[in-house]
Design a protein around this motif. Sequence first.
Motif, PDB file in Angstrom:
ATOM      1  N   UNK A  12       6.399  11.598   1.303  1.00  0.00           N
ATOM      2  CA  UNK A  12       5.225  12.076   0.577  1.00  0.00           C
ATOM      3  C   UNK A  12       5.191  13.593   0.626  1.00  0.00           C
ATOM      4  N   UNK A  13       4.622  14.200  -0.386  1.00  0.00           N
ATOM      5  CA  UNK A  13       4.504  15.658  -0.404  1.00  0.00           C
ATOM      6  C   UNK A  13       3.342  16.108   0.472  1.00  0.00           C
ATOM      7  N   UNK A  14       3.401  17.339   0.967  1.00  0.00           N
ATOM      8  CA  UNK A  14       2.258  17.866   1.726  1.00  0.00           C
ATOM      9  C   UNK A  14       0.963  17.748   0.930  1.00  0.00           C
ATOM     10  N   UNK A  15      -0.091  17.318   1.629  1.00  0.00           N
ATOM     11  CA  UNK A  15      -1.366  17.084   0.979  1.00  0.00           C
ATOM     12  C   UNK A  15      -1.537  15.672   0.460  1.00  0.00           C
ATOM     13  N   UNK A  16      -0.466  14.899   0.499  1.00  0.00           N
ATOM     14  CA  UNK A  16      -0.517  13.534  -0.001  1.00  0.00           C
ATOM     15  C   UNK A  16      -1.082  12.551   1.011  1.00  0.00           C
ATOM     16  N   UNK A  17      -1.064  11.272   0.616  1.00  0.00           N
ATOM     17  CA  UNK A  17      -1.640  10.214   1.443  1.00  0.00           C
ATOM     18  C   UNK A  17      -0.679   9.043   1.578  1.00  0.00           C
ATOM     19  N   UNK A  18      -0.819   8.344   2.674  1.00  0.00           N
ATOM     20  CA  UNK A  18      -0.093   7.091   2.910  1.00  0.00           C
ATOM     21  C   UNK A  18      -0.993   6.165   3.709  1.00  0.00           C
ATOM     22  N   UNK A  19      -0.753   4.867   3.561  1.00  0.00           N
ATOM     23  CA  UNK A  19      -1.470   3.880   4.359  1.00  0.00           C
ATOM     24  C   UNK A  19      -0.463   3.012   5.073  1.00  0.00           C
ATOM     25  N   UNK A  20      -0.536   3.029   6.392  1.00  0.00           N
ATOM     26  CA  UNK A  20       0.332   2.181   7.216  1.00  0.00           C
ATOM     27  C   UNK A  20      -0.407   0.888   7.581  1.00  0.00           C
ATOM     28  N   UNK A  21       0.352  -0.184   7.638  1.00  0.00           N
ATOM     29  CA  UNK A  21      -0.192  -1.472   8.069  1.00  0.00           C
ATOM     30  C   UNK A  21       0.667  -2.024   9.198  1.00  0.00           C
ATOM     31  N   UNK A  22       0.029  -2.801  10.065  1.00  0.00           N
ATOM     32  CA  UNK A  22       0.741  -3.453  11.166  1.00  0.00           C
ATOM     33  C   UNK A  22       0.153  -4.846  11.335  1.00  0.00           C
ATOM     34  N   UNK A  23       0.965  -5.854  11.073  1.00  0.00           N
ATOM     35  CA  UNK A  23       0.512  -7.234  11.184  1.00  0.00           C
ATOM     36  C   UNK A  23       1.083  -7.873  12.440  1.00  0.00           C
ATOM     37  N   UNK A  24       0.203  -8.413  13.263  1.00  0.00           N
ATOM     38  CA  UNK A  24       0.624  -9.096  14.486  1.00  0.00           C
ATOM     39  C   UNK A  24       0.644 -10.598  14.236  1.00  0.00           C
ATOM     40  N   UNK A  25       1.686 -11.254  14.714  1.00  0.00           N
ATOM     41  CA  UNK A  25       1.794 -12.691  14.518  1.00  0.00           C
ATOM     42  C   UNK A  25       2.454 -13.325  15.732  1.00  0.00           C
ATOM     43  N   UNK A  26       2.330 -14.657  15.811  1.00  0.00           N
ATOM     44  CA  UNK A  26       2.955 -15.376  16.910  1.00  0.00           C
ATOM     45  C   UNK A  26       1.920 -16.031  17.797  1.00  0.00           C
ATOM     46  N   UNK A  27       2.303 -16.216  19.035  1.00  0.00           N
ATOM     47  CA  UNK A  27       1.482 -16.937  20.000  1.00  0.00           C
ATOM     48  C   UNK A  27       0.433 -16.006  20.615  1.00  0.00           C
ATOM     49  N   UNK A  28      -0.566 -15.659  19.820  1.00  0.00           N
ATOM     50  CA  UNK A  28      -1.582 -14.690  20.224  1.00  0.00           C
ATOM     51  C   UNK A  28      -2.905 -15.381  20.480  1.00  0.00           C
TER      52      UNK A  28
END
Length: 120
Positions: A12-28
Amino acid sequence: QVQLVESGGGLVQPGGSLRLSCAASGSIFSIYDMGWYRQAPGKQRELVALITSGGSTNYANSVKGRFILSRDNAKNTLYLQMTNLKPEDTAVYYCNAHLRGWDGRRGDYWGQGTQVTVSS
């Protein structure tokens, strides 16, 4: 077995945006704190932001006012909305979850990391 799968990184260029995701799965059974850490080349891994199961958040000074951390407990998913990105935000971003499995064990789990590069 528990898995954390991250997505959303990129260039991404400076000043831009991003959205990170993290999905947890399994024996939780239950997830307690969740957070994002990052590691830039030649530097130690550092905390970016942390959120408790109740929704309280804590941010590194360098990202306050630019990043927003949230979680969807029903989906066991963590999000990091990053805005006004700077070149110094360039790093591999890792998701972390402190959780308890159905076997009763508590521990820290990590995702595989997702690269965020901020450059013109």
